[in-house]
Design an enzyme around this catalytic site. Sequence first.
Site, PDB file in Angstrom:
ATOM      1  N   ASN A  12     111.293  72.112  42.089  1.00 41.48           N
ATOM      2  CA  ASN A  12     110.404  71.465  41.116  1.00 41.48           C
ATOM      3  C   ASN A  12     110.618  69.949  41.197  1.00 41.48           C
ATOM      4  OD1 ASN A  12     109.692  70.183  38.617  1.00 41.48           O
ATOM      5  ND2 ASN A  12     109.342  72.202  37.746  1.00 41.48           N
ATOM      6  N   ASP A  14     108.990  67.566  39.411  1.00 41.80           N
ATOM      7  CA  ASP A  14     108.468  66.841  38.237  1.00 41.80           C
ATOM      8  C   ASP A  14     109.235  65.554  37.951  1.00 41.80           C
ATOM      9  OD1 ASP A  14     106.807  68.997  37.853  1.00 41.80           O
ATOM     10  OD2 ASP A  14     107.810  69.731  36.047  1.00 41.80           O
ATOM     11  N   HIS A  15     110.565  65.628  38.076  1.00 44.04           N
ATOM     12  CA  HIS A  15     111.343  64.483  37.584  1.00 44.04           C
ATOM     13  C   HIS A  15     111.438  63.329  38.582  1.00 44.04           C
ATOM     14  CE1 HIS A  15     111.701  66.421  33.879  1.00 44.04           C
ATOM     15  NE2 HIS A  15     112.261  67.481  34.413  1.00 44.04           N
ATOM     16  N   ARG A  23     108.389  53.170  35.427  1.00 41.01           N
ATOM     17  CA  ARG A  23     107.976  51.812  35.769  1.00 41.01           C
ATOM     18  C   ARG A  23     106.481  51.683  36.062  1.00 41.01           C
ATOM     19  NH1 ARG A  23     111.723  47.694  37.398  1.00 41.01           N
ATOM     20  NH2 ARG A  23     113.185  47.784  35.668  1.00 41.01           N
ATOM     21  N   HIS A  48     104.579  70.766  37.497  1.00 42.22           N
ATOM     22  CA  HIS A  48     103.976  71.099  36.200  1.00 42.22           C
ATOM     23  C   HIS A  48     103.050  69.964  35.775  1.00 42.22           C
ATOM     24  CE1 HIS A  48     104.933  72.362  31.732  1.00 42.22           C
ATOM     25  NE2 HIS A  48     103.634  72.296  31.971  1.00 42.22           N
ATOM     26  N   ARG A  50     101.373  68.579  33.005  1.00 43.99           N
ATOM     27  CA  ARG A  50     101.352  68.710  31.539  1.00 43.99           C
ATOM     28  C   ARG A  50     100.112  68.059  30.955  1.00 43.99           C
ATOM     29  NH1 ARG A  50     105.502  69.758  27.980  1.00 43.99           N
ATOM     30  NH2 ARG A  50     107.331  70.667  28.941  1.00 43.99           N
ATOM     31  N   ARG A  54     103.038  63.480  31.423  1.00 44.66           N
ATOM     32  CA  ARG A  54     104.254  62.655  31.299  1.00 44.66           C
ATOM     33  C   ARG A  54     104.983  62.493  32.637  1.00 44.66           C
ATOM     34  NH1 ARG A  54     108.064  66.555  27.688  1.00 44.66           N
ATOM     35  NH2 ARG A  54     106.214  66.578  26.370  1.00 44.66           N
ATOM     36  N   HIS A  55     104.780  63.449  33.554  1.00 46.11           N
ATOM     37  CA  HIS A  55     105.379  63.258  34.887  1.00 46.11           C
ATOM     38  C   HIS A  55     104.320  63.441  35.971  1.00 46.11           C
ATOM     39  CE1 HIS A  55     106.049  67.530  34.112  1.00 46.11           C
ATOM     40  NE2 HIS A  55     107.125  67.329  33.381  1.00 46.11           N
ATOM     41  N   GLU A  75     102.464  74.821  37.774  1.00 44.38           N
ATOM     42  CA  GLU A  75     102.793  75.251  36.404  1.00 44.38           C
ATOM     43  C   GLU A  75     101.797  74.621  35.454  1.00 44.38           C
ATOM     44  OE1 GLU A  75     106.747  74.211  35.373  1.00 44.38           O
ATOM     45  OE2 GLU A  75     107.633  75.490  36.882  1.00 44.38           O
ATOM     46  N   THR A 105     111.313  69.648  27.172  1.00 47.47           N
ATOM     47  CA  THR A 105     111.087  70.524  28.319  1.00 47.47           C
ATOM     48  C   THR A 105     110.560  71.845  27.789  1.00 47.47           C
ATOM     49  OG1 THR A 105     112.128  71.535  30.264  1.00 47.47           O
ATOM     50  CG2 THR A 105     113.498  71.354  28.290  1.00 47.47           C
ATOM     51  N   THR A 106     110.241  72.760  28.689  1.00 45.48           N
ATOM     52  CA  THR A 106     109.670  74.047  28.263  1.00 45.48           C
ATOM     53  C   THR A 106     110.766  74.865  27.600  1.00 45.48           C
ATOM     54  OG1 THR A 106     108.303  73.846  30.233  1.00 45.48           O
ATOM     55  CG2 THR A 106     108.224  75.941  29.081  1.00 45.48           C
ATOM     56  N   GLU A 156     108.228  85.082  35.578  1.00 44.25           N
ATOM     57  CA  GLU A 156     109.400  84.226  35.799  1.00 44.25           C
ATOM     58  C   GLU A 156     110.237  84.284  34.529  1.00 44.25           C
ATOM     59  OE1 GLU A 156     108.859  80.441  37.718  1.00 44.25           O
ATOM     60  OE2 GLU A 156     110.581  79.568  36.651  1.00 44.25           O
ATOM     61  N   HIS A 198     114.910  77.629  35.079  1.00 46.23           N
ATOM     62  CA  HIS A 198     115.123  76.691  33.975  1.00 46.23           C
ATOM     63  C   HIS A 198     116.604  76.459  33.724  1.00 46.23           C
ATOM     64  CE1 HIS A 198     114.436  74.204  30.485  1.00 46.23           C
ATOM     65  NE2 HIS A 198     113.182  74.133  30.882  1.00 46.23           N
ATOM     66  N   GLY A 199     117.005  75.224  33.971  1.00 47.12           N
ATOM     67  CA  GLY A 199     118.374  74.816  33.677  1.00 47.12           C
ATOM     68  C   GLY A 199     119.402  75.239  34.710  1.00 47.12           C
ATOM     69  N   GLY A 220     114.610  72.377  39.265  1.00 43.55           N
ATOM     70  CA  GLY A 220     114.184  70.988  39.358  1.00 43.55           C
ATOM     71  C   GLY A 220     115.195  69.978  38.869  1.00 43.55           C
TER      72      GLY A 220
HETATM   73  N1  PXP Z   1     110.405  77.206  35.870  1.00 44.18           N
HETATM   74  C1  PXP Z   1     109.539  76.825  34.900  1.00 44.18           C
HETATM   75  C2  PXP Z   1     108.441  77.746  34.531  1.00 44.18           C
HETATM   76  C3  PXP Z   1     109.672  75.560  34.277  1.00 44.18           C
HETATM   77  O1  PXP Z   1     108.811  75.209  33.314  1.00 44.18           O
HETATM   78  C4  PXP Z   1     110.693  74.695  34.705  1.00 44.18           C
HETATM   79  C5  PXP Z   1     110.824  73.340  34.084  1.00 44.18           C
HETATM   80  O2  PXP Z   1     109.682  72.599  34.330  1.00 44.18           O
HETATM   81  C6  PXP Z   1     111.545  75.122  35.721  1.00 44.18           C
HETATM   82  C7  PXP Z   1     111.393  76.398  36.278  1.00 44.18           C
HETATM   83  C8  PXP Z   1     112.627  74.255  36.264  1.00 44.18           C
HETATM   84  O3  PXP Z   1     113.566  73.974  35.290  1.00 44.18           O
HETATM   85  P1  PXP Z   1     114.672  72.871  35.551  1.00 44.18           P
HETATM   86  O4  PXP Z   1     113.951  71.588  35.781  1.00 44.18           O
HETATM   87  O5  PXP Z   1     115.498  72.895  34.328  1.00 44.18           O
HETATM   88  O6  PXP Z   1     115.423  73.305  36.786  1.00 44.18           O
END
Ligand code: PXP
Length: 249
Positions: A12, A14-15, A23, A48, A50, A54-55, A75, A105-106, A156, A198-199, A220
């Site tokens: 992922n 996103d970040h 910036r 994702h 959103r 935001r990202h 996503e 976050t989600t 998921e 996630h996480g 991510g």
């Molecule tokens: N899976 C889903 C559905 C998510 O929404 C996210 C966070 O955007 C992730 C996985 C990845 O989570 P993390 O960034 O905490 O690894």
Amino acid sequence: MNSAPKLRLGVNIDHVATLRNARGGAVPDPLRAAQMALAAGADGITAHLREDRRHINDDDMRRLKASIDAPLNFEMAATEQMLDIALKTRPHACCLVPEKRTERTTEGGLDVVGGEQHLLPFVNELSRAGIRVSLFIEPSFEALAAAVAIRAPVVELHTGAWCNAAALGQDEAAAEFARLRAAATEAARLGLECHAGHGLDYQTARIIAALPELVELNIGHFLIGEAIFVGLEASVRSMRAAMDEGRHA
Ligand code: PXP
């Protein structure tokens, strides 16, 4: 020895976009990160879009779809606007996620139990377009049954509660992991393809990779954070190694 097939890694990105947007401007470019992650062993890219952008933004999604030679997992919240963009983008997969403007976050899984009537048309339309639909859910039997009822082919499992408890060394980590294990087994019994995310970090990814029903992990924040210290290629390679180790332990 676990004889389950190789576990796919969806990175992922996103970040990378979060950092860019801090910036404004064009760098760091999430597309460059996606290409680097794939070269380092990722099997697909997750992003994702959103509602508040935001990202990841609309142009990122378009460029990712046009430029990467691997499955793109889009996503999105179950809204008309996102459905429209997804149908135009035609990613390999769409993961329907809950979205709140105020969250960082989600935070939890989709309200799939009781939300079937709302979600069903999204599953139908995306599936009709040849997009593989996944539902981001809590690891509960009720949510799995609801996913089957609306004919989603993939779920998921939200690993956030387990990862948070594991990071704090709390007793409830074992109970959370047991929920994930039971949900993965039940998903396979119901004929659902089962992903998780996630996480996750190296340690939690290594542990969860041992669940043979899991087909894909989406990761991510930790990978992008690690990349600050070791580089993205190295963080993805180490994650790949941790997952392979866990799977074959
Ligand atoms: N899976 C889903 C559905 C998510 O929404 C996210 C966070 O955007 C992730 C996985 C990845 O989570 P993390 O960034 O905490 O690894």
